[in-house]
Write an enzyme that holds these catalytic residues in place. Sequence first.
Site, short mmCIF file in Angstrom:
data_model
loop_
_atom_site.label_atom_id
_atom_site.label_comp_id
_atom_site.label_asym_id
_atom_site.label_seq_id
_atom_site.Cartn_x
_atom_site.Cartn_y
_atom_site.Cartn_z
N HIS A 160 -5.98 0.22 -5.57
CA HIS A 160 -6.64 1.01 -4.52
C HIS A 160 -8.04 1.43 -4.93
O HIS A 160 -8.45 1.28 -6.09
CB HIS A 160 -5.80 2.24 -4.17
CG HIS A 160 -5.62 3.22 -5.31
ND1 HIS A 160 -6.60 4.10 -5.69
CD2 HIS A 160 -4.55 3.46 -6.11
CE1 HIS A 160 -6.15 4.85 -6.70
NE2 HIS A 160 -4.90 4.47 -6.98
N CYS A 199 -1.44 3.55 -11.29
CA CYS A 199 -2.10 2.69 -10.30
C CYS A 199 -3.35 2.05 -10.90
O CYS A 199 -3.91 2.52 -11.88
CB CYS A 199 -2.47 3.50 -9.06
SG CYS A 199 -1.05 3.94 -8.02
#
Length: 235
Positions: A195, A211
Amino acid sequence: MRTTALFLAGIAVVAVATGSAFAQAGRYLAPPPIVLSPNLTDPWVMQLQPGNVPIYAMPQARSPRAWSAPPEAEARTARKIDPRSLPLAPEFLPQEVAYDGPGAPGSIVIDTVNRFLYLVEAGGTARRYGVGVGRPGFTWAGEHRVTRKAEWPDWHPPIEMRRRQPGLPVMMPGGPKNPLGARAMYLGSTLYRIHGTAEPWTIGHAVSSGCIRMRNEDVTDLYERVKVGTRVIVL
């Protein structure tokens, strides 16, 4: 024989007198600088001994300077540097590179040690991006597929994260300040994503909860190049 000796003695006297005069007049010229070794980079040094007789002395090798802590004023200045003002290191900007690692063309390979994401291309090349990865205790490796893509996604912090950080909301709408940034690609059925980020200065560092974060402009570029079902290998 006597005549020859007197002649040579006369030459010596003249040479000494001339040399003395030159020395007093400051007309001795030092030899050109020479490099003796990697540790001896100074030129030879001219020293005038009693009687103005020049001697060219070899300097001593330089000793490595011991490290010492910076003055407190300098340390305070360094602490005041805002990381947001620092430019991204050039190696973390998107670029085409030679590639001979794992993954077929079209797949994504993430090198968490060196903080790079590779979009593998045909012909032994890849498009490389800088990324931020999981901090110690949150690192992982494995293989998944992109199962979902979202633009300006909402963020739902996991329960475990909200326990660690009680001030986090249950949900944050998508937008420029959202931690997921401009785009997100969800990996398998996990809570991990590739992301964007509202903190681009963290790229190249181990800062996340697992992440893979990218600059918003970079994740937007990658988002347009991959499809749902893309293979993702995390090393």
